[in-house]
Design an enzyme around this catalytic site. Sequence first.
Site, PDB file in Angstrom:
ATOM      1  N   LYS A 191     -25.131   0.139 116.858  1.00  0.00           N
ATOM      2  CA  LYS A 191     -24.215  -0.603 117.739  1.00  0.00           C
ATOM      3  C   LYS A 191     -24.126   0.209 119.039  1.00  0.00           C
ATOM      4  O   LYS A 191     -23.063   0.682 119.456  1.00  0.00           O
ATOM      5  CB  LYS A 191     -22.852  -0.757 117.039  1.00  0.00           C
ATOM      6  N   ASP A 251     -25.339  -5.793 100.990  1.00  0.00           N
ATOM      7  CA  ASP A 251     -24.730  -6.891 100.219  1.00  0.00           C
ATOM      8  C   ASP A 251     -25.243  -8.227 100.752  1.00  0.00           C
ATOM      9  O   ASP A 251     -25.550  -9.139  99.993  1.00  0.00           O
ATOM     10  CB  ASP A 251     -23.196  -6.861 100.311  1.00  0.00           C
TER      11      ASP A 251
HETATM   12 MG    MG Z   1     -21.646  -1.748  98.883  1.00  0.00          MG
END
Ligand code: MG
Length: 352
Positions: A191, A251
């Site tokens: 970022k 995830d």
């Molecule tokens: Mg995790």
Amino acid sequence: MKAHIITLPGDGIGPEVTAEAVRVLDVIGSKFGHEFKFCERLMGGCSIDKYGTALTDEVLADCKSSDAVLLGAVGGPKWDDPNAKVRPEQGLLGLRKGLGVFANLRPVKPHPALLDSSPLKPERLKGVDVIVVRELTGGLYFGQPKCRERVNGHTRAVDTLEYHDYEIQRVMELAFRLAINRRKKVTSVDKANVLETSRLWRSIATAAAADHSDVTLEHMLVDTASMRLVTSPASFDVLVTENMFGDILTDEASVLAGSMGMLPSASIGDGGPGLYEPIHGSAPDIAGKSIANPIGTILSAAMLLRHSLQLEQEAAAIESAVDAAITDGCRTADLGGAMSTTQMAEEIIARL
Ligand code: MG
Ligand code: IPM
């Protein structure tokens, strides 16, 4: 070969899936003539219940003197009080830091027979083969100060995002070395338009690319990367990023494979024992029902053989057996099937 493996089954479904991975390793041991010795220890909520701490010094010392550590999952509602002084996750973080495993490898390669299990359109998933290299022992998870305090009648909380050049260099070097044996592309995610640590990250990525002229480097902002992971996931080869971004992006990336239950991970450092665990959590809602998918842990065991014991052929044997079981239609509940944890492992063992 002889190897001494510590198992940390942990909480929730952890013990169920770890037991199946150990069975698979036992079969590999007898088929290929290796002697794997397993020692089970407590870590996570189960350790809090017994010792009042998620990771005891003894267990950390045992892990440090082993050849590799195989972990199930930690955590659960029982230990989730936000005001609790001890938390299961502290055990996991202490273990990662204590073992110095600074790079967490999370490969995502959807099985062709599972393309329909993903919420993404199958055509988007064609050719997806990405490995995320997540920095694991620095950043927001570990930076100091980390505190909550009362200031002028208000409660103030602080976490610190800190990186040293050498912490970035070593994980970057590992990402480039992985890329050499793959499609030779590294996407460094940061970022840099906002964060100083990201600007340091970016300059070190650029310097690493100069040492690896055969690998292409692209920089990508983390918000863009999170979008590209679902709009054009096949465009990634090796994605390297800092600890917190890596936690979130993996995830997200896991849904590409149809189920989180499928995905393994390896955490490695500079030659000491590695730490191997599925990327899913302890899934307390299905714990004890024997319906959890053991594949993430079984594939983590394969990564253990490859990265800690240099047993490439044995690792590949497990991966092919998992592949074949999925091709043949074996499915646990997360994949829309009805096989139990043990049945799935047996189908895999039958194909070894
Ligand atoms: Mg995790
Ligand atoms: C993971 C998990 C852990 C993390 C938790 C359990 C502390 O989400 O391994 O991705 O945030 O690293």
